[in-house]
Write a protein that holds these residues in place. Structure first.
Motif, mmCIF file in Angstrom:
data_model
loop_
_atom_site.group_PDB
_atom_site.id
_atom_site.type_symbol
_atom_site.label_atom_id
_atom_site.label_comp_id
_atom_site.label_asym_id
_atom_site.label_seq_id
_atom_site.Cartn_x
_atom_site.Cartn_y
_atom_site.Cartn_z
ATOM 1 N N PRO A 155 12.008 -18.572 -18.787
ATOM 2 C CA PRO A 155 12.488 -18.854 -17.295
ATOM 3 C C PRO A 155 11.300 -18.836 -16.621
ATOM 4 N N PHE A 156 10.511 -17.883 -16.804
ATOM 5 C CA PHE A 156 9.302 -17.750 -15.804
ATOM 6 C C PHE A 156 8.201 -17.624 -16.488
ATOM 7 N N PHE A 157 6.933 -17.418 -15.774
ATOM 8 C CA PHE A 157 5.570 -17.784 -16.432
ATOM 9 C C PHE A 157 5.362 -19.091 -17.011
ATOM 10 N N VAL A 183 9.334 -10.835 -5.164
ATOM 11 C CA VAL A 183 8.496 -9.874 -5.648
ATOM 12 C C VAL A 183 7.394 -9.262 -4.683
ATOM 13 N N ASP A 223 19.637 -22.068 -14.905
ATOM 14 C CA ASP A 223 18.999 -22.357 -15.916
ATOM 15 C C ASP A 223 19.485 -23.325 -16.966
ATOM 16 N N THR A 269 14.924 -22.534 -10.098
ATOM 17 C CA THR A 269 15.929 -22.418 -9.051
ATOM 18 C C THR A 269 16.853 -21.619 -9.501
ATOM 19 N N GLY A 270 17.038 -21.006 -10.833
ATOM 20 C CA GLY A 270 18.052 -20.094 -11.000
ATOM 21 C C GLY A 270 19.173 -20.766 -11.841
ATOM 22 N N ARG A 323 18.438 -9.450 -12.622
ATOM 23 C CA ARG A 323 18.002 -10.445 -11.721
ATOM 24 C C ARG A 323 18.642 -10.547 -10.412
ATOM 25 N N GLY A 354 13.451 -8.579 -14.672
ATOM 26 C CA GLY A 354 13.181 -9.693 -15.230
ATOM 27 C C GLY A 354 11.597 -9.717 -15.440
ATOM 28 N N MET A 355 10.845 -9.348 -14.294
ATOM 29 C CA MET A 355 9.382 -9.171 -14.875
ATOM 30 C C MET A 355 9.202 -8.600 -16.091
ATOM 31 N N THR A 402 20.063 -15.353 -18.987
ATOM 32 C CA THR A 402 18.780 -15.168 -18.703
ATOM 33 C C THR A 402 18.577 -13.898 -17.644
ATOM 34 N N PRO A 403 17.504 -13.313 -17.511
ATOM 35 C CA PRO A 403 16.277 -13.343 -18.302
ATOM 36 C C PRO A 403 16.214 -12.168 -19.398
ATOM 37 N N TRP A 428 0.462 -7.543 -9.779
ATOM 38 C CA TRP A 428 -0.429 -6.578 -9.667
ATOM 39 C C TRP A 428 -1.730 -6.847 -10.276
ATOM 40 N N THR A 459 8.974 -2.212 -12.354
ATOM 41 C CA THR A 459 7.749 -3.113 -11.894
ATOM 42 C C THR A 459 7.009 -2.738 -10.475
ATOM 43 N N GLY A 483 20.167 -15.279 -9.054
ATOM 44 C CA GLY A 483 19.192 -16.147 -9.498
ATOM 45 C C GLY A 483 18.661 -15.531 -10.855
ATOM 46 N N ILE A 484 17.592 -16.201 -11.186
ATOM 47 C CA ILE A 484 17.166 -15.584 -12.606
ATOM 48 C C ILE A 484 15.922 -14.933 -12.449
ATOM 49 N N GLN A 485 15.339 -14.551 -11.211
ATOM 50 C CA GLN A 485 14.196 -14.116 -11.096
ATOM 51 C C GLN A 485 14.227 -12.505 -11.004
ATOM 52 N N PRO A 486 13.275 -11.738 -10.992
ATOM 53 C CA PRO A 486 13.324 -10.204 -11.244
ATOM 54 C C PRO A 486 13.882 -9.660 -9.855
ATOM 55 N N GLN A 540 10.209 -10.349 -19.230
ATOM 56 C CA GLN A 540 9.270 -11.647 -19.365
ATOM 57 C C GLN A 540 7.935 -11.540 -19.629
#
Lengths: 355, 222
Positions: free
Chosen positions: B45-47, A337, B74, B71-72, A106, A170-171, A30-31, B221, A256, A113-116, A174
């Motif tokens: 994972p998101f949205f 972000v 997954d 939380t990460g 990520r 990641g953004m 992921t992601p 944005w 992004t 983590g798995i966020q951007p 996804q």
């Protein structure tokens, strides 16, 4: 072809297939999982081969093999997976093989983590593996640009016999946006007469190798690769400049973050603050000259680099402007972000300090 | 609102189930109905609906999310709390199922409960998505979703859109294609979903069954 609504990751995969890529070797993380998932469905229909390797290390070495045999090949992963691939990437660069490597970044370090995030800039641009080499690093900021750069990336790789990396986050992987796949003109590419396609006695044997025991031979080899890098710098450097003509503050951001900066610029304009944006599209080669040009202008008072990292690209910005103007930084990390209002506040702070 | 206590939103990957489920849950709570939204998405994972948990809870919707969500870690692990929705007879339960047959698989384990109580299972379609732009592709994915969930789709939703570039013609074309699907499986199109401004431009015959939505799944944005 009419527009379709695609996730960034799906668009990367479809763009690669349309660019003639028929081999994908990868390992899920992921992601970016939609890339292998899409490839697993679509590549066999297109007459290609999708293989989920037993590890990232195996996957990148399969890419090495396929590229050596002259195939259009790619792999994709996200930060920790790309770290695992570094040995193979260095070998591919050393053996001068063309391929596409996608990193949907990520948060890190470690498993993170798995966020951007954008905290793999150093790794991508400064050489995450060992030895003297560079990847061409392309940083799209929309899904459409992702499609265009994937297709361009394969051509750049083939033209210079060098691995190319698409650095997304990641953004971008996804999110969904409308995209169009246009009939594209391929570059005129040199024949792959170096590929190991079987020796029939009609040419010298092709050898794919990155081992050069004699130091003089190795130095010559590295010098040859670096002459190629000069050519890439001269021909392939790309950046977008936006509202720089009368800007007091020039913000620099890629991917992004550049999209978020554009929203902050609109807010700044409503407050009467003139803000420009330099968005590097190639992170390597870095658009140094673009920064040098704008740094010489009197109306530009300061530079502000915004990243989803603790400050990586800002080093290249600072080097490029060479002390001519102050260089500031604002970043969020770990998968956080930044929002447009935060960036606007930072622009106002920089402006206050330079008034 | 629909008479069934369980409202399931399924669909192909990226069809817009989450936006519709979130909006549906908010409407339900607005009407004074005790409402629970179950985020059963083990694919994205998101949205995802859990990201608007605060807004949902402010409107009175209780949200049940997978363990470790956002939380990460997954790991597709679902909480035991989900079983509570089958015993709380007073609650309207909206289930946001993950995309494709992979996402529908998570639903399969609750099969015995859906044998005991009526449910309404929507299948959300956006014909502008790859692998969902022909009648054959849509039908084949619907069959897979039904096979994996062991449940039966009861209604279709037209959610054809190109995000911020959606044109009214896209929605009408989508409706035409989904009508063919509807005929061939003999399931009605319950709603045409979209943002209010666009839906207002629809011809009268499509206006009668619109579902205006507010958008929540947005990058920072927008």
């Amino acid at each position: 072809m009419s527009k379709v609504l695609m996730k960034g990751n799906e668009a990367i995969a479809e763009a690669a297939i349309q660019a003639g890529c028929r081999y994908f070797f990868g390992y899920p993380i992921t992601p970016q999982n939609e890339i292998p998932a899409y490839m697993a469905k679509r590549l066999p229909q297109a007459g290609g081969t999708f293989l989920q390797a037993e590890s990232e290390v195996a996957a990148i070495n399969m890419v090495y093999g396929a590229a050596g045999a002259g195939a259009r090949v790619m792999t994709s992963s996200s930060s920790p997976g790309i770290s695992l691939k570094q040995e193979g990437i260095s070998y591919i660069a050393g053996a001068e093989l063309p391929c596409l490597i996608v990193n949907i970044v990520r948060g890190g370090p470690g498993l993170g983590g798995i966020q951007p995030a954008q905290s793999d800039y150093f790794q991508s641009v400064k050489g995450g593996g060992h030895g003297d080499y560079h990847l061409v690093v392309l940083a799209p900021s929309t899904i459409q640009e992702m499609v265009d750069l994937v297709q361009e990336g394969f051509d750049i790789a083939d033209q210079y016999r060098n691995p190319v990396m698409i650095l997304g986050d990641g953004m971008l992987g996804q999110m969904m946006e409308p995209v169009e796949f246009e009939e594209r003109k391929s570059r005129r590419l040199p024949p792959k007469d170096w590929a190991t396609t079987g020796w029939k006695g009609d040419r010298p044997r092709a050898v794919i190798n990155s081992l050069f025991i004699n130091p003089q031979v190795l130095e010559n080899h590295v010098n040859k690769i670096y002459r190629k890098y000069q050519e890439i710098k001269a021909n392939e450097t790309m950046a977008e400049c936006c509202n720089c003509e009368d800007a007091e503050i020039i913000v620099s951001a890629y991917g992004t973050t550049a999209r978020i900066v554009k929203s902050a610029m609109e807010m700044a304009a409503r407050k009467g603050i003139k803000v420009g944006l330099i968005r590097p599209i190639t992170l390597w080669p870095f658009p140094t000259e673009t920064f040098q040009e704008w740094a010489q202008r009197d109306h530009v008072k300061a530079f502000l680099t915004v990243e989803m990292s603790m400050g990586q690209m800002v080093e290249d910005v600072t080097l490029s402007i060479g002390g001519k103007k102050p260089s500031h930084f604002y970043g969020r990390t770990g998968g956080m972000v930044p929002n447009p209002a935060d960036i606007l506040a930072e622009i106002e702070k920089v402006r206050g300090g330079n008034a | 609102m629909d008479p069934e206590r369980f409202i399931l939103f399924t669909g192909h990957f990226g069809s817009g189930k989450t936006e519709i489920a979130v909006n549906y849950a908010m409407h339900s709570a607005d009407s004074g109905q005790k409402t629970i939204l179950v985020d059963l998405d083990i694919v994205n994972p998101f949205f995802r609906s859990t990201e608007v948990k605060e807004q949902l809870e402010a409107q009175g919707v209780k949200v049940i999310s997978p363990n470790f969500v956002s939380t990460g870690v997954d790991v597709p692990s679902l909480p035991a709390e989900i079983y509570s929705v089958f015993t709380d007879q007073a609650a309207k339960v909206i289930i946001d199922v993950g995309g494709d047959e992979t996402g529908a698989r998570a639903l399969g384990q609750y099969f015995p409960y859906f044998q005991k109580e009526a449910y309404r299972m929507y299948y959300v379609i956006n014909t502008k998505r790859p692998l969902s732009s022909t009648k054959e592709d849509i039908l084949s994915m619907m069959r897979e979703v039904q096979r994996m969930s062991r449940l039966e789709i009861s209604h279709l939703v037209n959610n054809t859109n190109l995000s911020y570039e959606t044109d009214i013609c896209d929605i009408i074309e989508g409706h035409a294609l989904i009508s063919q699907v509807s005929k061939s499986v003999n399931k009605p199109i319950a709603y045409t979903a979209g943002v209010r401004d666009l839906l207002d431009q629809l011809p009268d015959d499509l206006k009668s069954s619109v579902f205006p939505i507010k958008l929540f799944m947005k990058p920072p944005w927008r």
